[in-house]
Design an enzyme around this catalytic site. Sequence first.
Site, mmCIF file in Angstrom:
data_model
loop_
_atom_site.group_PDB
_atom_site.id
_atom_site.type_symbol
_atom_site.label_atom_id
_atom_site.label_comp_id
_atom_site.label_asym_id
_atom_site.label_seq_id
_atom_site.Cartn_x
_atom_site.Cartn_y
_atom_site.Cartn_z
ATOM 1 N N LYS A 22 -11.327 -4.968 3.702
ATOM 2 C CA LYS A 22 -10.799 -4.176 2.346
ATOM 3 C C LYS A 22 -9.387 -5.018 1.829
ATOM 4 C CE LYS A 22 -8.539 -0.358 2.835
ATOM 5 N NZ LYS A 22 -7.102 -0.047 2.072
ATOM 6 N N ASN A 23 -8.486 -4.826 2.677
ATOM 7 C CA ASN A 23 -6.941 -5.332 2.335
ATOM 8 C C ASN A 23 -6.786 -6.823 2.082
ATOM 9 O OD1 ASN A 23 -6.406 -2.601 2.756
ATOM 10 N ND2 ASN A 23 -5.417 -2.786 4.621
ATOM 11 N N ARG A 92 -3.055 2.042 -5.025
ATOM 12 C CA ARG A 92 -1.938 1.722 -5.281
ATOM 13 C C ARG A 92 -1.869 0.047 -5.303
ATOM 14 N NH1 ARG A 92 2.672 4.073 -3.967
ATOM 15 N NH2 ARG A 92 3.586 1.934 -3.343
ATOM 16 N N CYS A 116 2.526 8.384 -2.139
ATOM 17 C CA CYS A 116 1.240 8.810 -1.751
ATOM 18 C C CYS A 116 1.103 9.534 -0.298
ATOM 19 C CB CYS A 116 0.319 7.550 -1.604
ATOM 20 S SG CYS A 116 0.603 6.837 -0.016
ATOM 21 N N ARG A 121 6.388 5.062 -0.474
ATOM 22 C CA ARG A 121 5.788 3.566 -0.927
ATOM 23 C C ARG A 121 6.568 3.064 -2.039
ATOM 24 N NH1 ARG A 121 -0.413 3.567 0.835
ATOM 25 N NH2 ARG A 121 0.098 1.393 1.123
ATOM 26 N N PRO A 122 7.793 2.876 -2.131
ATOM 27 C CA PRO A 122 8.228 2.229 -3.542
ATOM 28 C C PRO A 122 7.757 0.597 -3.437
ATOM 29 C CG PRO A 122 10.128 2.341 -1.924
ATOM 30 C CD PRO A 122 8.751 2.959 -1.198
ATOM 31 N N ILE A 123 8.091 0.277 -4.927
ATOM 32 C CA ILE A 123 7.724 -1.167 -5.276
ATOM 33 C C ILE A 123 9.150 -1.990 -5.406
ATOM 34 C CG2 ILE A 123 5.415 -0.802 -5.676
ATOM 35 C CD1 ILE A 123 6.210 -1.331 -8.701
ATOM 36 N N ASP A 124 10.191 -1.553 -5.035
ATOM 37 C CA ASP A 124 11.426 -1.990 -5.376
ATOM 38 C C ASP A 124 11.523 -3.802 -5.083
ATOM 39 O OD1 ASP A 124 11.443 -0.866 -2.723
ATOM 40 O OD2 ASP A 124 13.081 -1.815 -2.492
ATOM 41 N N GLN A 125 10.621 -3.893 -3.735
ATOM 42 C CA GLN A 125 10.764 -5.353 -3.389
ATOM 43 C C GLN A 125 9.968 -6.299 -4.308
ATOM 44 O OE1 GLN A 125 12.996 -6.419 -0.824
ATOM 45 N NE2 GLN A 125 13.387 -4.223 -1.206
ATOM 46 N N ASP A 305 -2.062 0.704 10.667
ATOM 47 C CA ASP A 305 -3.267 1.181 10.394
ATOM 48 C C ASP A 305 -4.413 1.608 11.583
ATOM 49 O OD1 ASP A 305 -2.743 0.816 7.769
ATOM 50 O OD2 ASP A 305 -3.788 -1.141 7.436
ATOM 51 N N ILE A 327 6.335 2.261 10.324
ATOM 52 C CA ILE A 327 5.984 1.508 8.982
ATOM 53 C C ILE A 327 6.039 2.571 7.931
ATOM 54 C CG2 ILE A 327 4.708 0.240 7.636
ATOM 55 C CD1 ILE A 327 5.515 -1.320 10.310
ATOM 56 N N ARG A 397 -13.064 5.169 1.040
ATOM 57 C CA ARG A 397 -12.230 3.905 0.651
ATOM 58 C C ARG A 397 -12.347 2.867 1.519
ATOM 59 N NH1 ARG A 397 -6.321 5.797 -0.849
ATOM 60 N NH2 ARG A 397 -6.649 3.450 -1.318
HETATM 61 N N1 EPU Z 1 8.107 -0.658 1.004
HETATM 62 C C1 EPU Z 1 9.507 -0.459 0.317
HETATM 63 N N2 EPU Z 1 9.512 -1.386 -0.791
HETATM 64 C C2 EPU Z 1 8.557 -2.203 -1.269
HETATM 65 C C3 EPU Z 1 7.437 -2.423 -0.716
HETATM 66 C C4 EPU Z 1 7.127 -1.588 0.524
HETATM 67 O O1 EPU Z 1 10.014 0.168 0.647
HETATM 68 O O2 EPU Z 1 8.675 -2.883 -2.621
HETATM 69 C C5 EPU Z 1 7.943 -0.068 2.372
HETATM 70 C C6 EPU Z 1 6.794 0.698 2.233
HETATM 71 O O3 EPU Z 1 7.226 2.041 1.801
HETATM 72 C C7 EPU Z 1 6.231 0.857 3.669
HETATM 73 C C8 EPU Z 1 6.795 -0.685 4.277
HETATM 74 O O4 EPU Z 1 7.608 -1.098 3.550
HETATM 75 O O5 EPU Z 1 7.088 1.884 4.273
HETATM 76 C C9 EPU Z 1 5.409 -1.532 4.411
HETATM 77 O O6 EPU Z 1 4.746 -1.451 3.159
HETATM 78 P P1 EPU Z 1 4.162 -2.577 2.719
HETATM 79 O O7 EPU Z 1 4.330 -3.154 1.646
HETATM 80 O O8 EPU Z 1 3.934 -3.627 4.067
HETATM 81 O O9 EPU Z 1 2.412 -1.961 2.727
HETATM 82 P P2 EPU Z 1 1.423 -2.030 1.557
HETATM 83 O O10 EPU Z 1 1.353 -3.529 1.065
HETATM 84 O O11 EPU Z 1 1.605 -1.014 0.385
HETATM 85 C C10 EPU Z 1 -0.597 -2.598 3.026
HETATM 86 C C11 EPU Z 1 -1.772 -2.257 3.407
HETATM 87 C C12 EPU Z 1 -1.690 -0.974 4.256
HETATM 88 C C13 EPU Z 1 -0.995 -1.106 5.514
HETATM 89 C C14 EPU Z 1 0.457 -1.554 5.187
HETATM 90 C C15 EPU Z 1 1.108 -2.085 6.257
HETATM 91 C C16 EPU Z 1 -3.235 -3.111 1.566
HETATM 92 C C17 EPU Z 1 -3.864 -2.560 0.349
HETATM 93 N N3 EPU Z 1 -2.396 -1.997 2.257
HETATM 94 O O12 EPU Z 1 -0.026 -1.632 2.167
HETATM 95 O O13 EPU Z 1 -3.250 -0.353 4.329
HETATM 96 O O14 EPU Z 1 -0.776 0.180 6.027
HETATM 97 O O15 EPU Z 1 0.134 -3.026 4.253
HETATM 98 O O16 EPU Z 1 0.510 -2.868 7.089
HETATM 99 O O17 EPU Z 1 -3.258 -4.118 1.995
HETATM 100 C C18 EPU Z 1 -4.992 1.354 4.619
HETATM 101 O O18 EPU Z 1 -5.705 0.286 4.807
HETATM 102 O O19 EPU Z 1 -5.013 2.258 5.238
HETATM 103 C C19 EPU Z 1 -3.259 0.990 4.251
HETATM 104 C C20 EPU Z 1 -2.542 1.951 4.189
#
Ligand code: EPU
Length: 419
Positions: A22-23, A92, A116, A121-125, A305, A327, A397
């Site tokens: 999926k991911n 997301r 969520c 889960r911000p997207i600042d990065q 996960d 995480i 999902r």
């Molecule tokens: N984060 C920030 N700022 C950002 C981006 C992330 O603070 O700009 C924080 C997040 O809030 C979190 C941490 O960094 O605390 C890691 O987040 P990451 O960006 O790595 O996660 P993601 O890309 O949103 C993906 C998977 C998740 C999985 C995580 C960690 C997908 C679609 N989702 O999420 O999968 O848990 O990486 O490995 O690839 C799931 O499949 O159940 C799932 C939640």
Amino acid sequence: MDKLIIKGGTRLKGSVTISGSKNASLPICIAALLAPGASTISNVPELRDITTTAKLLGSLGAVVERNGSTLRIDAKTINTVEATYDLVKTMRASVLVLGPLLARFGRARVSLPGGCAIGARPIDQHLKGLKAMGAEIRLEHGYVEAIAKKQLKGERINFDISTVGGTEHMLMTAVLAKGETILENAAREPEIVDLADCLNQMGAKIEGAGTDTIHIQGVNGLLPTAYEVMPDRIEAGTFMVAAAITGGNVNINSMRLEHLDALCFKLQDAGVEITNKDGVVQVKGPRRPQAVNIRTRPYPGFPTDMQAQFMALMCVADGASVISENIFENRFMHVSELQRFGADITIEGKTATVKGVKKLSGAPVMATDLRASASLVLAGLVADNITEVSRIYHLDRGYEHLETKLSGLGASIERVQEP
Ligand code: EPU
């Protein structure tokens, strides 16, 4: 709404085949936006998140057709660069269209995903990276509006934290930027390598995916491609725990054991036998697992996960196990549901202490997020009597035909419609 009815107590036996990831599918399908023309992505699981992705791409003007596990995505006909709230809020990962649209069309407007169940889960990065490449970013009315007045330019981007989505997003944007982009402190998850392989097949020049420094040499355009998605390592890990928790003996096909080293070490410490023969992974559960401690970490550490599923296993282990979630800040929602089975768990901050009990007893429980739901199903497989898991749209999902696959291994599990 559907629910699952599970009668626990069967040792799982037989063979199961793992679906596509999926991911990895999500960003790879989104990457198809970068090339004008039709890409064919195979080994894509039939899941609600994939249907949402197809809808999202369709709403942008792409023509998406599914044939079994293959998606054909024609991105020649993109006619809008706006991804609306109703789609982004349900998934997301939708936010990942921002960079590719910006890189290809010079502008994009994408709803902010919001929080969520498992954390803020911000997207600042993501936004920091786009800005570094020259995008103007405005947040207005709940939307991110991004404009690139001229072609985005390659830059050095140093992530503050390891982010899977952030790394994928920058990969998909930098491929069409001018010059070289260097991603530092990049996430190293196998899904990122799969995305980079797909992009390279489309004509991108990416080196170092799978390490914490990725070099991307921008190119003028990408071509559509045909790509097969990697197997789902989290689905595979979930079946490994299913074999372990039921004291079963299961052969798992189409999985890549090397993606699950951290989980395998912990399962082996718990007394699970794992052998890999000719690409088939055999998992034999012990009579009773031993308690072991885990700490979730970015790859190659123990995956967040798999935390909920491993906790289900520790609920019936011999001894006490300490589980720390590093995480996401709110990823213990399964705990109060596992307690309904009679599990002995206490939480302090980001640490849960699980004192193993000899037996769990079946109970009505409620799914709260995808992996939490999986942990409830696993607990149900080993609990006395009947377990009812409601709100299983969360499971749909991320797990393809879960109950069919578990039934194939001898589990007594059925899906019923709630009135
Ligand atoms: N984060 C920030 N700022 C950002 C981006 C992330 O603070 O700009 C924080 C997040 O809030 C979190 C941490 O960094 O605390 C890691 O987040 P990451 O960006 O790595 O996660 P993601 O890309 O949103 C993906 C998977 C998740 C999985 C995580 C960690 C997908 C679609 N989702 O999420 O999968 O848990 O990486 O490995 O690839 C799931 O499949 O159940 C799932 C939640």
